[in-house]
Design an enzyme around this catalytic site. Structure first.
Site, short mmCIF file in Angstrom:
data_model
loop_
_atom_site.label_atom_id
_atom_site.label_comp_id
_atom_site.label_asym_id
_atom_site.label_seq_id
_atom_site.Cartn_x
_atom_site.Cartn_y
_atom_site.Cartn_z
N ASP A 71 0.85 -1.18 0.00
CA ASP A 71 0.00 0.00 0.00
C ASP A 71 0.89 1.23 0.00
O ASP A 71 1.91 1.27 0.69
CB ASP A 71 -0.93 0.03 1.21
CG ASP A 71 -1.96 1.13 1.07
OD1 ASP A 71 -2.82 1.03 0.17
OD2 ASP A 71 -1.89 2.12 1.83
N THR A 72 0.50 2.23 -0.79
CA THR A 72 1.28 3.45 -0.92
C THR A 72 0.40 4.65 -0.62
O THR A 72 -0.74 4.73 -1.09
CB THR A 72 1.83 3.59 -2.36
OG1 THR A 72 2.66 2.45 -2.64
CG2 THR A 72 2.65 4.86 -2.53
#
Length: 190
Positions: A71-72
Site C-alpha cells: 500500500d502506498t
C-alpha cells in the site's frame, strides 16, 4: 512456469517492478476497505492496509504460495492524500504539493512461511507548479487513479525537483525492501 508468489494487487506498476527483478507471480487482487481510521497515523495506516490485503488474499486464494501485498500513500503535513475523487480534488492536491516536500510511505506485506513486513519512506520535493500545467496534467488522464494525483514514473515526474529515498517505493513497490522479504521466504531474485 509456476508462480513464485501471489500478487494481491491489480497495479500494473507493481507488476512491472516484479518483472524488473525477475519474480514470477500470479495476479490475484483483493478488495478491502482502505478508509483511514480516525486519528490513524500515516505509517500505521499503510502498514495496516498492506497487511489486511495480504491476509484477505490468503483467505481467498489459500496459502500454497506466498502472498505479496503493498500500500502506498502520499503524505503532506501528516495528512494522507489518497486518490483523487474528481478533477477539483486532484487539482487541489497538486496545488498543495506545489513547491513543497511531501513523504511517500509504501508498506509491503509478504505472507508465506511467516509474515514479513517492510516500509519505505521517501521525501519528494515538487517544484512550483503553474495552473496551466495542472490543467494539462489532469487532461492527460494520468493523475486519475494515483495517490496524491501524480505518477513519478510518468509525466508527473517533471514536477519532481528532488527525491530522497526509493524511486520504486514512490512508484508503489520498494525493490530493495521487497527483495529482502522475498529472500527471507526463500524466493530468489534473478
Amino acid at each position: 512456469m509456476t508462480a513464485a508468489l501471489i500478487l494481491a494487487s491489480a497495479s500494473p506498476r507493481r507488476r512491472e517492478l516484479l518483472d524488473q527483478i525477475g519474480i514470477r507471480y500470479r495476479v490475484c487482487p483483493v478488495d478491502i476497505d482502505e478508509t483511514p481510521r480516525p486519528d490513524e497515523a500515516p505509517l500505521a495506516y499503510v502498514q495496516r492496509v498492506a497487511a489486511e490485503k495480504s491476509a484477505a488474499a490468503v483467505l481467498r486464494f489459500g496459502t500454497d504460495i506466498p502472498v505479496l501485498a503493498a500500500d502506498t500513500s502520499v503524505v503532506l503535513d501528516g495528512e494522507i492524500m489518497g486518490k483523487p475523487q474528481d478533477q477539483a480534488h486532484a487539482l487541489a492536491m497538486l496545488r498543495r504539493l506545489s513547491g513543497t516536500t511531501h513523504q511517500v510511505y509504501t508498506a509491503v506485506s509478504l505472507r508465506g512461511l511467516r509474515h514479513g513486513e517492510a516500509v519505505s519512506i521517501s521525501a519528494v520535493t515538487f517544484r512550483p507548479l503553474a495552473e496551466a500545467e495542472l490543467l494539462a496534467y489532469w487532461a492527460s488522464g494520468e493523475p486519475r487513479d494515483k495517490a496524491g494525483a501524480y505518477a513519478i514514473q510518468g509525466q508527473g515526474g517533471v514536477f519532481v525537483a528532488a527525491l530522497n529515498g526509493s524511486f520504486s517505493g514512490v512508484v508503489g513497490l520498494p525493490i530493495f525492501e521487497t527483495a529482502q522479504l522475498l529472500a527471507a521466504q526463500g524466493i530468489k531474485v534473478f
